[in-house]
Scaffold this motif. Structure first.
Motif, PDB file in Angstrom:
ATOM      1  N   PHE A 259       0.694  -1.120  -0.155  1.00 31.74           N
ATOM      2  CA  PHE A 259       0.043  -0.018   0.062  1.00 31.74           C
ATOM      3  C   PHE A 259       0.785   1.301  -0.010  1.00 31.74           C
ATOM      4  O   PHE A 259       1.549   1.428   0.975  1.00 31.74           O
ATOM      5  N   LEU A 260       0.904   2.135  -1.148  1.00 34.23           N
ATOM      6  CA  LEU A 260       1.726   2.989  -1.294  1.00 34.23           C
ATOM      7  C   LEU A 260       0.988   4.450  -0.731  1.00 34.23           C
ATOM      8  O   LEU A 260      -0.202   4.805  -0.965  1.00 34.23           O
ATOM      9  N   ILE A 261       1.585   5.022   0.360  1.00 31.89           N
ATOM     10  CA  ILE A 261       1.325   6.570   0.410  1.00 31.89           C
ATOM     11  C   ILE A 261       2.238   7.404   0.099  1.00 31.89           C
ATOM     12  O   ILE A 261       3.345   7.756   0.538  1.00 31.89           O
ATOM     13  N   LEU A 262       1.869   8.158  -1.045  1.00 32.34           N
ATOM     14  CA  LEU A 262       2.905   9.152  -1.604  1.00 32.34           C
ATOM     15  C   LEU A 262       2.566  10.702  -1.304  1.00 32.34           C
ATOM     16  O   LEU A 262       1.229  11.204  -1.754  1.00 32.34           O
ATOM     17  N   ASP A 263       3.002  11.492  -0.625  1.00 38.48           N
ATOM     18  CA  ASP A 263       2.893  12.824  -0.352  1.00 38.48           C
ATOM     19  C   ASP A 263       3.804  13.675  -1.358  1.00 38.48           C
ATOM     20  O   ASP A 263       4.927  13.949  -1.140  1.00 38.48           O
ATOM     21  N   GLU A 264       3.259  14.268  -2.280  1.00 41.22           N
ATOM     22  CA  GLU A 264       3.727  15.206  -3.288  1.00 41.22           C
ATOM     23  C   GLU A 264       5.041  14.509  -3.938  1.00 41.22           C
ATOM     24  O   GLU A 264       6.044  14.947  -3.886  1.00 41.22           O
ATOM     25  N   PRO A 265       4.659  13.295  -4.537  1.00 36.95           N
ATOM     26  CA  PRO A 265       5.978  12.580  -5.357  1.00 36.95           C
ATOM     27  C   PRO A 265       6.197  13.399  -6.437  1.00 36.95           C
ATOM     28  O   PRO A 265       7.384  13.059  -6.930  1.00 36.95           O
ATOM     29  N   THR A 266       5.611  14.224  -7.258  1.00 34.80           N
ATOM     30  CA  THR A 266       5.922  14.524  -8.313  1.00 34.80           C
ATOM     31  C   THR A 266       6.939  15.928  -8.200  1.00 34.80           C
ATOM     32  O   THR A 266       7.705  16.503  -9.511  1.00 34.80           O
ATOM     33  N   ASN A 267       7.294  16.394  -6.851  1.00 34.29           N
ATOM     34  CA  ASN A 267       8.245  17.435  -6.730  1.00 34.29           C
ATOM     35  C   ASN A 267       9.624  16.994  -7.470  1.00 34.29           C
ATOM     36  O   ASN A 267      10.053  16.057  -7.154  1.00 34.29           O
ATOM     37  N   HIS A 268      10.248  17.860  -8.197  1.00 34.45           N
ATOM     38  CA  HIS A 268      11.539  17.676  -8.658  1.00 34.45           C
ATOM     39  C   HIS A 268      11.589  16.755  -9.966  1.00 34.45           C
ATOM     40  O   HIS A 268      12.470  16.660 -10.581  1.00 34.45           O
ATOM     41  N   LEU A 269      10.410  15.972 -10.313  1.00 33.27           N
ATOM     42  CA  LEU A 269      10.482  15.039 -11.245  1.00 33.27           C
ATOM     43  C   LEU A 269      10.235  15.685 -12.523  1.00 33.27           C
ATOM     44  O   LEU A 269       9.354  16.666 -12.677  1.00 33.27           O
ATOM     45  N   ASP A 270      10.768  15.170 -13.543  1.00 31.83           N
ATOM     46  CA  ASP A 270      10.625  15.955 -15.140  1.00 31.83           C
ATOM     47  C   ASP A 270       9.276  15.240 -15.605  1.00 31.83           C
ATOM     48  O   ASP A 270       8.676  14.316 -14.859  1.00 31.83           O
ATOM     49  N   ILE A 271       8.860  15.848 -16.522  1.00 29.86           N
ATOM     50  CA  ILE A 271       7.567  15.652 -17.097  1.00 29.86           C
ATOM     51  C   ILE A 271       7.516  13.991 -17.514  1.00 29.86           C
ATOM     52  O   ILE A 271       6.696  13.273 -17.222  1.00 29.86           O
ATOM     53  N   GLU A 272       8.611  13.657 -18.102  1.00 28.08           N
ATOM     54  CA  GLU A 272       8.578  12.177 -18.723  1.00 28.08           C
ATOM     55  C   GLU A 272       8.566  11.205 -17.532  1.00 28.08           C
ATOM     56  O   GLU A 272       7.832  10.165 -17.552  1.00 28.08           O
ATOM     57  N   THR A 273       9.419  11.707 -16.331  1.00 31.60           N
ATOM     58  CA  THR A 273       9.145  10.788 -15.200  1.00 31.60           C
ATOM     59  C   THR A 273       7.888  10.700 -14.415  1.00 31.60           C
ATOM     60  O   THR A 273       7.445   9.695 -13.731  1.00 31.60           O
ATOM     61  N   ILE A 274       7.184  11.717 -14.402  1.00 29.65           N
ATOM     62  CA  ILE A 274       5.916  11.848 -14.027  1.00 29.65           C
ATOM     63  C   ILE A 274       4.779  10.995 -14.763  1.00 29.65           C
ATOM     64  O   ILE A 274       3.930  10.120 -14.087  1.00 29.65           O
ATOM     65  N   ALA A 275       4.999  10.806 -16.130  1.00 31.62           N
ATOM     66  CA  ALA A 275       4.233  10.202 -16.814  1.00 31.62           C
ATOM     67  C   ALA A 275       4.417   8.522 -16.526  1.00 31.62           C
ATOM     68  O   ALA A 275       3.751   7.764 -16.529  1.00 31.62           O
ATOM     69  N   ALA A 276       6.053   8.392 -16.234  1.00 33.25           N
ATOM     70  CA  ALA A 276       6.275   6.977 -16.267  1.00 33.25           C
ATOM     71  C   ALA A 276       5.785   6.517 -14.516  1.00 33.25           C
ATOM     72  O   ALA A 276       5.209   5.255 -14.566  1.00 33.25           O
TER      73      ALA A 276
END
Length: 709
Positions: A631-648
């Protein structure tokens, strides 16, 4: 003499070990002729004495060496050089003729004879120094890095500036507000990030800088703001990177202080008014006061507090918060304050690095609208696709150690780049087919005399064809969460849960929520509404003041914290980080785990401190999944990720067969994975049927109502 040297040594260095002491005594008592001055003696034993007594300065050690030399040569203390004085002129010719007596006479002139037994024994010296170093390391608990341990590298920049620009700058004739940085290189350690690159920032344009994690976007901003790349001196630059230092200044006054002209005029007004009130009748003071009032009116000083307040309200500061001292705010709110100061001061070039990281959706929408009317030049690094579609007038694409410029927002850039790559691919394939056809003709008729002229013509034609390179295709980012076993529902249930930090600060009342391994829950809400607090209550990191939380005994959380960087050991490698957290596994397993999140090859052996923000996030994902959570609890995981990594990341979540609760302000990721939207507000959590679009509609209505007031 031996006793005197030993006594002085004991007195000045009582903690010296016997082996080092014996070594130094051997040098001191070996013979005075071995040292011509106190400096020579210092060269022989000075380093050792400094290591034994670090508190003694260089002058103290040199004085001691002079004292030792006085003890060793008391009769010759007045003649410190120790050289033999000639009693009569010497004829070198006569000395050369008489070879039998030359050795003693010549040595008395310029050859200093030394007994080999009195020379410093390098092996003994090395042994004594090693023993001292071991004792010092043990005393201070210093762990020396391995000889081949990676070292933290630094960024450097170089640039070729034209003579014309240098002349304009030196004469002060360059008044252009456009910024042209030509023919520059940027490196990080041994890694070249940009080479022979050019960058033109036209005045009044808004540029979005995009590119994969680790290619140097943040480094480029720092090179510009730090003036390591040459910028015209008359252009003011402000880089929003560090939070405001907290003190007793109120949030509103902290923003107003950025207007230095207004602050100076107000101070002058106060000083002149004080002199007038004190009874001064100087007419020049009245004239000066009139000029100050005129200048204050010219810059609309009276409207400045209202303008600063509007900016702060847009970034989430209530009227009560605006009057609070800056030291009472958390780091996230101080970063917002830094952004507010930048927006208020309006520099000629504003540099923003991931400005949406610290904002909720409401503040992001406000910032997007505000920046669309930004009057000067803006250069922003962002991963937020909606932000990049709304704010920039141009996109700067950093790749392959260069920067390409595209007109329009990110959506237009994406279309243009795709079409450009297709055209390049078609041109390359057409040329390769043409080359192959011509080469077949050449090979077929190479030895045919009747076709010799045609063959030569074809060969020359091939040589003149421009050499096209295949289109560079960026490697697709792939993230992979672990496969987990299913759990029978119910998996997670919150019944009548309430939570408060103290009696005056109630966060939640009567929460009734549930989730299972099929859940894809996204939580939205304003900063301070309790989103992170809710996650910590669910995971048991905070104990509810009322109610019950029921969890399946097989439930295993994987938590990605909003400030995950603070939890990483910056002084170890990526592989070492996993080794410390999960010891006893083969190195190949750690590297395989890192590779599942795009950290492979030499990158896995770099120091964590040398990684970009997005690369650190990937390492955090790898560490989180090493324990195989379901069970994943993700708090603002997109901070600092590039657009391609967010899609991944979105694709990996959709393939994951465990549960998910996500806190995010990234609309693209929410659209990709969200099946249920929880809104955190007013001390409760409610499910919103219309999803993120309905929530945005409510936020826009709220902003419109606030503007109308």
């Amino acid at each position: 003499m031996t006793t005197a040297c030993t006594n002085l040594l004991k007195k000045e260095f009582p903690s010296m070990d016997s082996e080092t002491k014996q070594y130094i005594e051997g040098i001191l008592t070996g013979g005075a002729d071995d040292f011509e001055s106190g400096d020579d003696l210092y060269d022989a034993i000075g380093d050792l004495l400094h290591q034994i007594a670090a508190e003694k300065g260089e002058d103290d050690i040199r004085d001691l060496c002079e004292q030792f030399l006085c003890i060793m040569r008391p009769s010759d203390h007045g003649n410190k050089g120790g050289h033999k004085v000639l009693d009569a002129p010497k004829s070198l010719g006569q000395m050369a003729a008489n070879l039998e007596g030359i050795q003693e006479d010549m040595s008395s002139i310029w050859v200093v004879s030394r007994d080999d037994n009195l020379k410093v024994n390098s092996k003994k010296l090395e042994k004594a120094q090693q023993k001292l170093q071991q004792k010092q390391d043990k005393r201070s608990d210093v762990v020396k890095p391995a000889p081949n341990a990676p070292q933290l590298q630094t960024a450097t920049a170089s640039q070729v500036v034209s003579k014309k620009d240098n002349q304009l700058e030196s004469k002060g004739n360059n008044r252009s507000m456009d910024i042209r940085i030509e023919n520059f290189d940027v490196s990080y350690g041994n890694k070249v990030l940009l080479q022979n690159a050019d960058l033109l920032l036209a005045n009044g344009r808004r540029y979005g800088l995009v590119g994969r994690n680790g290619l140097g976007k943040t480094t480029l901003l720092r090179m510009i703001s730090g003036k390591q790349l040459t910028i015209p001196s008359h252009i003011t630059i402000l880089h929003v990177e560090q939070e405001v230092i907290g003190d007793d200044t109120s949030a509103l006054d902290s923003v107003l202080e950025c207007d230095f002209v207004r602050q100076r005029l107000l101070k002058e007004e106060k000083d002149v008014a004080a002199e007038v009130n004190a009874g001064s009748t100087d007419p020049a003071l009245s004239q000066k006061l009139t000029e100050i009032y005129a200048n204050l009116e010219l810059i609309e000083s009276d409207k400045a507090p209202a303008r600063a307040s509007i900016i702060l309200i847009g970034l989430g500061f209530t009227k009560e918060m605006q009057s609070r001292a800056t030291k009472t705010f958390s780091g996230g709110w101080r970063m917002r304050l830094a952004l507010a100061r930048a927006l208020f001061s309006k520099p000629d070039l504003l540099l923003l690095d991931e400005p949406t990281n610290m904002l909720d959706i409401k503040a992001i929408i406000w910032l997007e609208n505000y920046l669309q009317n930004w009057p000067t030049t803006l250069l922003v690094v962002s991963h937020d696709r909606n932000f990049l579609d709304t704010v920039p007038t141009d996109i700067l694409h950093l790749h392959s150690q260069r920067i390409e410029v595209y007109k329009g927002n990110y959506e237009q850039f994406d279309k243009t780049r795709t079409e450009k790559h297709k055209a390049q691919r078609r041109e390359y394939e057409a040329q390769m087919a043409h080359r192959q056809h011509v080469q077949e003709f050449i090979d077929r008729f190479r030895y045919n005399a009747n076709r010799a002229a045609s063959v030569q013509s074809k060969i020359k034609m091939l040589e003149k064809l421009p050499e096209l390179k295949p289109v560079e295709k960026e490697v697709d980012v792939v993230l992979k969460f672990p496969e987990v076993e299913p759990l029978n529902p119910p998996v997670l249930t919150l019944n009548e849960v309430a939570f408060m930090y103290n009696k005056d600060k109630v966060i939640f009342e009567c929460l009734n929520l549930n989730a299972n391994l099929e859940s894809r829950i996204c939580i939205v809400g304003e900063n301070g509404a309790g989103k992170t607090t809710l996650l910590k209550i669910i995971m048991g990191m905070l104990t509810p003041t009322n109610g019950m939380i029921n969890q399946h005994r097989g439930l295993k959380y994987g938590y990605f914290a909003q400030h995950h960087v603070d939890q990483l050991n910056m002084n170890t490698t990526c592989v070492g980080l996993l080794q410390d957290a999960f010891p006893g596994k083969p190195v190949e397993e750690y590297r395989r785990q890192l590779g599942s999140f795009g950290v492979s090859g030499d990158l896995a052996l770099q120091l964590v401190a040398s990684l970009s923000g997005g690369q650190k996030s990937r390492v955090t994902f790898a560490k989180m999944c090493m324990a195989r959570p379901n069970f994943l609890i993700l708090d603002e995981p997109t901070n600092h990720l590039d657009i391609e990594t967010i899609a991944a990341l979105g694709a990996a979540i959709n393939k994951f067969n465990g549960g998910l609760i996500l806190v995010s302000h990234d609309e693209r990721l929410i659209h990709m994975v969200c099946k249920e939207l929880w809104v955190c507000a007013n001390g409760t959590v409610t499910s919103l049927e219309g999803g993120i679009e309905e929530y945005k509609r409510l936020v826009l209505k709220e902003l419109a109502d606030a503007a109308a007031k």
